[in-house]
Design a protein around this motif. Structure first.
Motif, short mmCIF file in Angstrom:
data_model
loop_
_atom_site.label_atom_id
_atom_site.label_comp_id
_atom_site.label_asym_id
_atom_site.label_seq_id
_atom_site.Cartn_x
_atom_site.Cartn_y
_atom_site.Cartn_z
N GLU A 165 0.84 -1.20 0.00
CA GLU A 165 0.00 0.00 0.00
C GLU A 165 0.87 1.25 0.00
OE1 GLU A 165 -3.34 -0.01 -0.19
OE2 GLU A 165 -3.32 -2.20 -0.27
N HIS A 166 2.19 1.07 0.06
CA HIS A 166 3.13 2.19 0.21
C HIS A 166 3.94 2.36 -1.07
CE1 HIS A 166 1.99 2.01 4.41
NE2 HIS A 166 2.13 0.69 4.30
N MET A 167 3.51 3.27 -1.93
CA MET A 167 4.10 3.43 -3.25
C MET A 167 5.01 4.66 -3.37
SD MET A 167 2.98 1.01 -5.25
CE MET A 167 1.63 -0.11 -5.47
N ARG A 168 5.28 5.35 -2.27
CA ARG A 168 6.16 6.52 -2.34
C ARG A 168 7.59 6.09 -2.71
NH1 ARG A 168 7.44 8.87 2.13
NH2 ARG A 168 6.95 7.08 3.42
N SER A 169 8.26 6.90 -3.50
CA SER A 169 9.62 6.56 -3.92
C SER A 169 10.60 6.47 -2.74
CB SER A 169 10.13 7.58 -4.94
OG SER A 169 10.17 8.87 -4.37
N ALA A 170 10.30 7.12 -1.64
CA ALA A 170 11.19 7.06 -0.46
C ALA A 170 11.19 5.70 0.20
CB ALA A 170 10.77 8.13 0.55
N VAL A 171 10.17 4.88 -0.04
CA VAL A 171 10.09 3.56 0.59
C VAL A 171 10.01 2.43 -0.45
CG1 VAL A 171 9.17 4.34 2.80
CG2 VAL A 171 7.59 3.83 0.93
N LEU A 172 10.61 2.69 -1.60
CA LEU A 172 10.66 1.71 -2.68
C LEU A 172 12.02 1.83 -3.35
CD1 LEU A 172 9.02 -0.32 -4.41
CD2 LEU A 172 8.38 1.62 -5.83
N ASN A 229 22.50 -12.13 -12.96
CA ASN A 229 21.11 -11.71 -12.95
C ASN A 229 20.80 -11.16 -11.56
OD1 ASN A 229 18.65 -11.35 -14.16
ND2 ASN A 229 17.96 -13.43 -13.84
N ASN A 230 21.12 -9.90 -11.35
CA ASN A 230 21.00 -9.27 -10.03
C ASN A 230 19.85 -8.27 -10.06
OD1 ASN A 230 21.63 -8.68 -7.38
ND2 ASN A 230 23.23 -7.23 -7.93
N LYS A 231 18.66 -8.73 -9.73
CA LYS A 231 17.45 -7.91 -9.80
C LYS A 231 16.70 -8.02 -8.49
CE LYS A 231 17.34 -8.78 -14.70
NZ LYS A 231 16.60 -9.20 -15.88
N LYS A 232 16.67 -6.89 -7.75
CA LYS A 232 16.05 -6.92 -6.42
C LYS A 232 15.19 -5.69 -6.22
CE LYS A 232 19.56 -9.81 -4.39
NZ LYS A 232 20.70 -9.80 -5.27
N VAL A 233 14.19 -5.84 -5.36
CA VAL A 233 13.34 -4.72 -4.96
C VAL A 233 13.18 -4.76 -3.44
CG1 VAL A 233 11.17 -6.00 -5.34
CG2 VAL A 233 11.14 -3.50 -5.33
N ALA A 234 13.22 -3.59 -2.82
CA ALA A 234 12.93 -3.45 -1.39
C ALA A 234 11.71 -2.55 -1.28
CB ALA A 234 14.11 -2.85 -0.64
#
Length: 168
Positions: A20-27, A54-59
């Protein structure tokens, strides 16, 4: 809230995550920005060489108290960090193996994804950033500029006094 990620120049979906948190500061998304350390990759070389990595990550935030790191290449969650205060900023390093995050109390934390270890780096942090193409961290608290040239030794920080007020 579902986030769908598409890699530039590709026609397929790279990955999805529910938040639910789509702000760029928390993505934070890292796609083949820097090769993983030799111990983390199967082959040698980088993109375009004989053995591609293949280094693809999301936080991202699962909720205001929980950050998650997802390996987009495999679709597997590789870390989930629970915290006791709201997380208001996070960012992966270029390799995607270290996560910096700051909470509402202005505490700056470093999370080593592979060791599953958290370290508090700084109190009263009002600015922080990874230096591009490196694992160097620059942060500010009150009247100090702090630089970690070797983030693997978080207790070894260079501190510089800031003279005068900095206008924002």
């Amino acid at each position: 809230g579902e986030l769908t990620l598409v890699e530039y120049g590709k026609n397929e979906i790279l990955g999805t995550c529910r938040t639910e948190h789509m702000r760029s500061a928390v993505l934070s998304v890292r796609i083949n920005e820097r090769p993983p350390a030799r111990t983390e990759r199967s082959g040698r070389g980088g993109p375009g060489e004989s053995s591609e990595w293949n280094n693809k990550k999301v936080a991202y935030l699962l909720d205001v108290l929980t950050a998650r790191v997802l390996d987009l290449a495999s679709g597997v969650g590789i870390a989930e960090i629970s915290h006791d205060s709201k997380i208001d900023w996070l960012e992966l390093n270029g390799r995607g193996n270290l996560l910096l995050f700051r909470d509402k109390r202005r505490q700056l934390h470093l999370y080593n994804i592979h060791k599953q270890e958290r370290t508090t780096l700084l109190s009263y942090c009002n600015y922080v950033q990874w230096v591009p193409d490196s694992d160097v961290v620059v942060a500010q608290n009150r009247n100090n500029l702090c630089v970690w040239y070797n983030i693997n030794a978080p207790d070894k920080v260079s501190t510089h006094k800031i003279k005068g007020e900095i206008e924002e």
